[in-house]
Structures are given as C-alpha cells and as structure tokens.
Design an enzyme around this catalytic site. Structure first.
Site, PDB file in Angstrom:
ATOM      1  N   VAL A 560       3.904  16.661 -13.760  1.00  0.00           N
ATOM      2  CA  VAL A 560       5.118  15.877 -13.997  1.00  0.00           C
ATOM      3  C   VAL A 560       5.215  15.463 -15.456  1.00  0.00           C
ATOM      4  CG1 VAL A 560       5.422  15.031 -11.655  1.00  0.00           C
ATOM      5  CG2 VAL A 560       3.944  13.786 -13.207  1.00  0.00           C
ATOM      6  N   PRO A 562       6.713  15.394 -19.028  1.00  0.00           N
ATOM      7  CA  PRO A 562       6.156  14.314 -19.848  1.00  0.00           C
ATOM      8  C   PRO A 562       6.455  12.914 -19.341  1.00  0.00           C
ATOM      9  CG  PRO A 562       8.245  14.984 -20.779  1.00  0.00           C
ATOM     10  CD  PRO A 562       8.058  15.799 -19.521  1.00  0.00           C
ATOM     11  N   ASP A 563       6.734  12.727 -18.038  1.00  0.00           N
ATOM     12  CA  ASP A 563       7.194  11.432 -17.548  1.00  0.00           C
ATOM     13  C   ASP A 563       6.251  10.287 -17.911  1.00  0.00           C
ATOM     14  OD1 ASP A 563       9.456  11.883 -15.013  1.00  0.00           O
ATOM     15  OD2 ASP A 563       8.440  13.593 -15.895  1.00  0.00           O
ATOM     16  N   HIS A 564       4.957  10.461 -17.599  1.00  0.00           N
ATOM     17  CA  HIS A 564       4.030   9.354 -17.826  1.00  0.00           C
ATOM     18  C   HIS A 564       3.907   9.010 -19.303  1.00  0.00           C
ATOM     19  CE1 HIS A 564       2.755  10.729 -13.797  1.00  0.00           C
ATOM     20  NE2 HIS A 564       2.435   9.473 -13.615  1.00  0.00           N
TER      21      HIS A 564
END
Length: 809
Positions: A560, A562-564
């Site tokens: 997931v 570059p969400d974090h």
C-alpha cells in the site's frame, strides 16, 4: 520566498548514508543544517548513480545545507564540534555505535555541554540488540522487514522493490522523531537522546504487516504460504494503444461502470461479481475482455473515459515519461536547478506546500568544506526562539492539550491522525454513517476490521453529518476550540463545504489545516481518484518494480505504498508548523500530494535519467553498481537470502566466509568494475555456497564477517525476530470486537523521556458523540436529542434518542 516554518532552528548533522535525507527534509522546512564531514569527504559523495562526476544521491540529499570539514581525531576539531553543539538545537548522527563516544564527542557527551540538545542517532539496527553492529543496505532491510516476502510473481524468486524508498522513508521518520523531541524540549527546556533503527522504521512505518495496511493483510501465517502471493489481479495492468494502464475496481459502483462499458456480458451478470473475490477468481476470463476493449484506446483516452464512468484508471509511466508529464510540470513537482557547480538538472522540488509555497529545494549541496570559514567565523550570539510554549515537566506526551479534527479516511487518513493520537492529542474522528470510512468496510469476517483497531486507536469518534447546514455549523464551533484539521478528500472538497482554510482561519487564526490528495490541487490531474496503485503507476514506481523493462507483470500489488509514508510526511510538515505557531501565533494551510512523496523518493533515478536519457531501467534483483548482489536461493523450500557486496573491502570478506581465498585476487573479481563485468560468474560463486546453507546460517556467517546480508523473513516471523524482541518492538492491542489481540508496534523511535504510545481501544463509529458535544461545544441534552433525531448527530444505534418510540397516531 520559500515556506520556512523551522527558521531559527539549528541542526548539526554528522551523517553518511541513513540520516542524510532527514537533514534535507528539515532544511527544506527552513532549519539551518550544518553538515560535518571527515577529511576526504563522506562516502556518500561517491554514491551511485553518478552523472558528470556528481553523485546524484549526495546532491539531492544534501541540498539546502551548509558544509564543514572536521578531523575528529584532533583536539582542535573536536572542540570545534563542541562549539557547534552548544549552538545547536538538534544533532543528527549516523556513525557506528561507539565511534563518536570513543572520541569524547558522543551524543551523551554533547548533551552534557548543551542539556537542551535533541541528539538523534540513526543506525541500521539501533544502539543495542544482537544485530547492533551488523552491516546493512536497503536490499537487506527489504528482506529482513518482510517486504520482500510478498514482492514478486508466484513461482518466481522474490523481487526487490526500487532503491531509494527505504533511505527516504528512514529520513522522514527521523525528521518526525527529531521534531517531536524538539517540540517537547520547547515545553520542558530539556533535550533528550533518540535512538532510531532503520530496521524498525521499515518494519513499522513503510508498509507494516501489523498495522493499517489493506492488501498486505494482518501478518497471519495462513495468509503467507510459501511463494509470493498472487497479487497481480488486485490492481491489474492492461496493454492499450500506446502503453499500459492500471485499473482499480474496488467499489460495487466502479465494477458496475466497467460491466456496462464491456457491453454487459452475460457471463458476468451474476450479482456475485459485485465482489472483489469473485472477480479475482474469474480474472482469467475477465482480463482478456477488458484488455481487448482497452486495446483501441490510448492511455489518456482511457483515463478520461474511466473518469466519466466512475472507474479509476491510471496510465503506467516510465521514469523518462514522468519527467515530461504535463501534470507534474504544472503542479511544480519538478524544478530545474543547479545541483552542483555548473550542473543543472530537473529535480523533485520538495514534499509539501505550506501556505501555497513549496517547502523544498533552494540551494545546491555544499562542496567539501565550503562553509568552514563562514560557520566558524560567526561570533554572533545565537538568537534563541521566542518560546511561548506552556511549560511542563518531562515525561508528558508531547501533544497533550492539542485538539485535532480528523476527517481523514482509509490508510493515509488513519496513519496521519494516529501520529497525533498516539502522542497525546485529543483526536476527534469525524464520521458520517452514510459514507463510512473504507477501513470500517474491510472486516474480513470480524466484527471490527483489524485496520480500524490499529489505525483509530487513541481517538474519539463524533458522528456528524457534514452534508447538512447544521452539521457544518457544529463543525465550525469545534474549529474555534481546535488546533488542527485533517482531510484527504479531492481538492476543493473542503472549500465546497464552506470549510476552506481561509474560512476556518477567520474563525480561529491559530488553526492548521492539512489537505492531502493523490496528485495535489494544481494541474490537470487534480481531480483524479487517488488510490495508491494509481499513484505508483503514474510516478514511475510500478515501472521499476518489475523483473525487467520487458516484463508485463508489475510486482507491487501486495503493497500500500506510499500511503503510510505520505502520512508521515504530512505529520512532519504539520509538526513544523506547530513549532512555528509557537513563535508567530498563526496557523497555516498545508498540502501534500501522495504523488510528490513517491517522486521525491525516486529522485535518484529521475535525475539520473534526465541527465542521461535511457540510462535508467528496471534492475530486477541486480544492483547495477555492485556485484555480486541480489536475492539468492538457500537450503529449504522457498528460502532466500539477500547479499550485497558493496565494494572491494567486502569481497575479501566474502571469500573468507566461502573458504575461497584464491578468488580474492582473481582478475575477474579483483575490483568492483571487474565483478560487475563478470556478474554471472561472481553471482554463481556466491550462489553455490548459499544453496547449501539456510538463510539464517548464511546471514549470520556473512554478517559476522561484516558483509551486508539478510534472510528473507515472512511477516509472522517478525514477532520472534531476535533484534525486534530485544528492542521490544511489539506489544498487543486488544478490542472486545476482535477474536484475539493484535500484535502492534510499541514504538518506532526510542526516546529517552517520551512515554510509549498508549493503547486505548478504537471507538465505534460515533461512540463519543454526546460526550464531545457536551464537553467541547456545550450543547445540552435536549439540543443533542433534537440533532440526533434530525440525523445531524449520529451516535451509535443504542443512543437513547434513537431508541425513543414515536407515540401511536
């Protein structure tokens, strides 16, 4: 003028490798960063890729800094370092544990002469634990963190993600941790030691197996059998008239739009195909239909048609195409600048905008010792910050007393708000039951989604219908008593609701409003749907995350990113403006595009490609600048070890471990250049030895000799990893709606005085609605009951106002 909320903050940097990017981020935000190098210069000055004799990584990661040279083996220069430490607010250092202390200038020594100093150490594995003295590279961290185990195609060897993502991620977390301790120091008057392990940053903060994550699953052993997960059809890629596109069919309405576009084929008319698992199971029949349809369109035509039909579609850009994409030019994502004397290049401009100005590049990286005279001839007294922070004793959570109104959704929103909730802020999550957060809809059979338990912990929840005028009025009353507003809607959404920064600042001039989206508010893509897979495809990440340029398959389906890390970038930028607000009394408008985060992290490849078109391609598992290097099979089923022979020092060490001293001076392998030229033979030498050893045996033998290596581990194995156990990396998170406790991060950075994160359970949607309305804005019970009956306030279903039965007519 650049946006510079950290003006007046002085950073002393002694880094070489991990940590360089932290100093750059702080310098982008306005800090005066003085980089100290040893005689002869940092090793990173020769880091590849090199163009026109200039190291691109060094040039990018040290822009906006001043540079001096000190010989720490001399008394005179050690005293000069102490002089700088007395004048500094933050120290960043990445030397091997004990190196500086042996010379009397370790972090503890420098804090003795400046107790207000925040001293941050960044190493591969931290200051203690069994891996403390191990060598590491990005590739090794991919293996040990569990990221590698879910990257690649089924039946193939695991695939290393692109270089650069880890270095930049560690830098962002380091900048956050440094500012968190500095914010605490502004309230307590005392600095502290901060110990950062790159390993733990990637385990917990890049794409965590035990955290808010979506497709990475929860790290359960049954989710990760031998081999790579079959993830290609999570976000499938199709050929079209002029390249490839990626599609994200997540919601039922999106599939219905695709079904109609396909001409409503009878074989997919069954309502079961409204679900992702059913479509995934039928991908062998569905994908050819979509690809045949798409073959008659160009990428741009598909994106436009998809938008008209409500179907998220994005083109797959190569690195060279990213550099000339109209949107990134219009949005200011790139700037043409001098990165070394006489060398101009197109470079990523910076992570964030503050008050519509980019906080980013303004001066090139320093030449060796360029600022010695200026720095050491400055006899002026240091101007300290105007500190209006309320005083408090050390040991209190740094954000106690702050209130955050959190409208963020899904992974990015959860990760951003959590940074403030975990550190003591009163984070009020605004939820509308008619439009629930996507995380609440991914329960996988449990009464509560694990990602909600991880991502919404330590918050309170207010059920509020912001699509009603009265709901907007209540929100504005909350703004009057708040410090921060968080949102990650499409650009323009807050303004359309009457909640723009200007309108909220008129109510509360101290308010900080953070808006985030996929591609930002400026440029032709500003309204595009913002799913991470489409961001990766548009920014060149997906094109590099495959076995070769000729491979159709992309291998980033189980991440997931570059969400974090985009959430962490945003949190760091907000924290910088909180620090600035102590000086100015004013809030700010912040904007972060997830695309800008991904492009900053691919800066090395993008700039190298700009300076030498055609030079950057998908490297697969071979490091183009070292050999032998890569992912090697070991004894056992689907067992692998990553090894990187960095230079001519590592090679004799490898030969010693292999019992092959005859290869040290072999003409084929005597230098890095020769080993690269004979990569196949060099790889075979190492591979034949690894094939008869387990990954752990091989890793331990090579690490004992000082060679970077890491066994590929799967997510459940993180819980028993000796280094993570020794460092107390995990604890358990409980919730009455979960069948069992969840492993969860205990902390990322290790702070000397900041407390560990609390673990208050995630609220049910709207659970604290009455409590918040009474205590924060002073509504009485009758007012609340009326607003509940009108659907403006949305407490849980067992609320008394909802249980009242209307009298019979």
């Amino acid at each position: 003028m650049m946006a510079q909320p950290l003006q007046g903050v002085r950073v002393l940097e002694l880094t070489d490798g991990f940590g360089d990017t932290a100093g750059r981020f702080l310098a982008d935000l306005g800090a005066d960063v003085v980089r100290v190098e040893l005689p002869g210069g940092s090793a990173s000055r020769t880091a590849e890729p090199i163009r026109n004799g200039v190291s691109i990584p060094f040039a990018l990661r040290n822009a906006n800094k001043r540079g001096v040279v000190l010989d720490l083996d001399t008394d005179a220069d050690r005293e000069r370092l102490r002089y700088l430490a007395r004048r500094s607010d933050i120290l960043l250092e990445s030397f091997a544990p004990g190196y500086l202390a042996a010379r009397g200038v370790g972090a503890a020594d420098l804090r003795e002469i400046n107790p207000a100093l925040v001293a941050v150490s960044i190493t591969g594995f931290g200051q203690d634990g069994p891996y403390r003295d191990w060598a590491t590279t990005e590739q090794v961290l991919y293996a040990l963190s569990g990221v590698l185990s879910r990257s690649g195609e089924p039946g193939e060897r695991p695939l290393l993600p692109p270089n650069g993502l880890i270095d930049e991620s560690v830098g962002v977390h380091t900048a956050w941790s440094a500012l968190l301790a500095y914010f605490d120091r502004l309230h307590t008057g005392r600095g502290q030691l901060v110990d950062i392990s790159a390993f733990e940053v990637i385990v917990h903060g890049f794409d965590p197996g035990f955290g808010v994550q979506g497709s990475a699953a929860a790290g359960r052993s049954e989710d990760f059998p031998r081999g790579r997960p079959d993830a290609a059809n999570f976000y499938p890629v199709y050929r079209c008239g002029d390249g490839q596109v990626r599609i994200c069919l997540l919601a039922k309405r999106q599939w219905r739009g695709m079904f109609e576009w396909l001409g409503e084929p009878e074989e997919f008319a069954d309502p079961k195909y409204d679900t992702i698992p059913a479509r995934f199971a039928a991908s062998d029949r569905l994908n050819p239909l979509i690809e045949q349809l798409f073959s008659t369109y160009t990428r741009d035509e598909l994106v436009v048609e998809g938008a008209a039909r409500g179907i998220p579609i994005g083109g797959l850009n190569t690195v060279s195409e990213v550099l000339t994409t109209e949107h990134f030019t219009a949005s200011g994502t790139f700037v043409d600048a001098e990165i070394a004397p006489g060398l101009t290049a197109r470079i990523p401009s910076g992570y964030a905008k503050i008050d519509r100005e980019r906080a980013g590049f303004h001066t090139r990286a320093p030449e060796l010792g360029e600022h010695n005279v200026a720095v050491f001839s400055d006899s002026s007294e240091e101007a300290r910050e105007s500190n209006t922070a309320p005083p408090r004793k050390p040991g209190v959570r740094p954000f106690e007393g702050l209130r955050v109104l959190d409208m963020g959704v899904v992974v990015f929103g959860a990760e951003l708000g959590r940074q403030f909730a975990d550190n003591g802020a009163d984070v009020i999550k605004i939820e509308n039951s008619n439009f629930p957060d996507g995380l609440r809809q991914s329960k996988r059979g449990a009464a509560l989604a694990a990602s909600v338990a991880w991502g919404h912990r330590n918050r309170r929840s207010l059920g509020l219908n912001l699509r009603s005028p009265e709901g907007i009025r209540i929100f504005k009353r909350l703004v009057a008593e708040a410090d921060i507003v968080l949102a990650n809607f499409k650009p323009g959404t807050l303004a359309s609701m009457g909640l723009s920064y200007d309108e909220l600042a008129a109510i509360n001039p101290r308010i900080i409003v953070s808006e985030s989206s996929a591609f930002g508010s400026v440029g032709p893509w500003n309204k595009r749907l913002g799913y991470g897979p489409l961001v990766r495809a548009a920014c060149g990440v997906s094109a590099l995350w495959r076995y070769s340029d000729s491979a159709d398959g992309l291998c980033d389906g189980s991440t997931v990113y570059p969400d974090h890390i985009a959430g962490q970038v945003t949190a760091t930028t907000i924290l910088a403006t909180l620090i600035d607000r102590l000086r100015t009394g004013r809030g700010a408008a912040i904007e972060v595009a997830q695309a800008d985060t991904a492009i900053m992290m691919l800066g090395n490849q993008l700039v190298a490609e700009h300076l030498e078109p055609g030079s950057i391609s998908a490297p697969g598992n071979s490091d183009p600048y070292s050999a032998p290097s890569g992912v090697y099979p070991c004894a056992g089923e689907d067992e692998w070890c990553v090894v990187t022979v960095r230079d001519d020092t590592d090679w004799p060490r490898v030969c010693g471990v292999l019992g092959r001293p005859d290869l040290v001076d072999d003409p084929r392998f005597a230098t890095t250049e020769r080993r690269i030229a004979h990569r196949v033979e060099a790889d075979e030498v190492l591979a034949s030895w690894l094939a008869v050893h387990t990954p752990t045996e091989a890793m331990e033998s090579l690490q004992t000799a000082g060679v970077p290596s890491g066994a590929m581990i799967r997510l459940p194995e993180l819980l028993t990893d000796p280094q993570l156990v020794a460092r107390g990396a995990y604890t358990e998170l409980e919730h009455e709606l979960l069948p069992t406790p969840l492993p969860t991060a205990k902390q990322v950075a290790h702070f000397a005085t900041l407390p560990e994160w609390p673990l208050r359970r995630a609220p049910l949607a709207g659970e604290q609605t009455r409590e918040i309305c009474e205590s924060v804005i002073g509504l009485n019970r009758v007012e609340i009951d009326s607003l509940v009956r009108d659907g403006v306030l949305q407490p849980p279903a067992d609320d008394p106002a909802l249980l009242q039965v209307s009298p019979a007519v």
